[in-house]
Design a protein around this motif. Structure first.
Motif, PDB file in Angstrom:
ATOM      1  N   GLN A 129      36.160  41.315  26.715  1.00  0.00           N
ATOM      2  CA  GLN A 129      36.161  41.901  28.062  1.00  0.00           C
ATOM      3  C   GLN A 129      36.739  40.916  29.069  1.00  0.00           C
ATOM      4  OE1 GLN A 129      32.120  43.067  28.956  1.00  0.00           O
ATOM      5  NE2 GLN A 129      32.690  45.202  28.685  1.00  0.00           N
ATOM      6  N   THR A 161      28.247  36.802  31.161  1.00  0.00           N
ATOM      7  CA  THR A 161      27.696  38.130  30.881  1.00  0.00           C
ATOM      8  C   THR A 161      28.725  39.095  30.299  1.00  0.00           C
ATOM      9  OG1 THR A 161      28.078  38.756  33.170  1.00  0.00           O
ATOM     10  CG2 THR A 161      25.895  37.956  32.625  1.00  0.00           C
ATOM     11  N   LEU A 162      29.967  38.633  30.140  1.00  0.00           N
ATOM     12  CA  LEU A 162      30.996  39.487  29.552  1.00  0.00           C
ATOM     13  C   LEU A 162      30.809  39.574  28.047  1.00  0.00           C
ATOM     14  CD1 LEU A 162      34.150  38.209  31.440  1.00  0.00           C
ATOM     15  CD2 LEU A 162      32.906  40.334  31.854  1.00  0.00           C
ATOM     16  N   ASP A 193      37.121  44.462  33.825  1.00  0.00           N
ATOM     17  CA  ASP A 193      36.511  45.546  33.055  1.00  0.00           C
ATOM     18  C   ASP A 193      35.078  45.819  33.505  1.00  0.00           C
ATOM     19  OD1 ASP A 193      38.823  45.698  31.541  1.00  0.00           O
ATOM     20  OD2 ASP A 193      38.058  44.333  29.994  1.00  0.00           O
ATOM     21  N   ARG A 194      34.484  44.878  34.221  1.00  0.00           N
ATOM     22  CA  ARG A 194      33.082  44.995  34.622  1.00  0.00           C
ATOM     23  C   ARG A 194      32.947  44.811  36.143  1.00  0.00           C
ATOM     24  NH1 ARG A 194      29.125  43.683  30.811  1.00  0.00           N
ATOM     25  NH2 ARG A 194      27.746  44.335  32.487  1.00  0.00           N
ATOM     26  N   GLN A 195      33.327  45.832  36.888  1.00  0.00           N
ATOM     27  CA  GLN A 195      33.218  45.752  38.346  1.00  0.00           C
ATOM     28  C   GLN A 195      31.777  45.604  38.794  1.00  0.00           C
ATOM     29  OE1 GLN A 195      35.243  48.349  37.078  1.00  0.00           O
ATOM     30  NE2 GLN A 195      37.141  47.281  37.442  1.00  0.00           N
ATOM     31  N   ASP A 196      30.826  46.062  37.974  1.00  0.00           N
ATOM     32  CA  ASP A 196      29.418  45.917  38.347  1.00  0.00           C
ATOM     33  C   ASP A 196      29.027  44.443  38.448  1.00  0.00           C
ATOM     34  OD1 ASP A 196      29.782  45.835  35.513  1.00  0.00           O
ATOM     35  OD2 ASP A 196      27.626  46.044  35.263  1.00  0.00           O
ATOM     36  N   LEU A 197      29.651  43.577  37.661  1.00  0.00           N
ATOM     37  CA  LEU A 197      29.356  42.154  37.744  1.00  0.00           C
ATOM     38  C   LEU A 197      30.030  41.514  38.948  1.00  0.00           C
ATOM     39  CD1 LEU A 197      29.827  41.134  34.010  1.00  0.00           C
ATOM     40  CD2 LEU A 197      27.679  41.564  35.218  1.00  0.00           C
TER      41      LEU A 197
END
Length: 44
Positions: free
Chosen positions: A33, A28-29, A37-41
């Motif tokens: 990324q 999903t990056l 960079d994507r703490q929500d994931l």
């Protein structure tokens, strides 16, 4: 702290660890990324 204020002191503290190289995370990056960079994931 807001959760403690709302619900009181917890009976248990649980820490869950994930591997940032899991296919669900890396798939999903966006290009360029990193998982950080994507703490929500990582926090799902």
């Amino acid at each position: 702290m807001a959760t403690v204020r709302e619900y009181g002191k917890p009976d248990y503290f649980i820490t869950v660890i994930c591997n940032p190289k899991w296919p669900k995370i890396t798939g999903t990056l966006l290009d360029g990324q990193k998982p950080n960079d994507r703490q929500d994931l990582e926090s799902r």
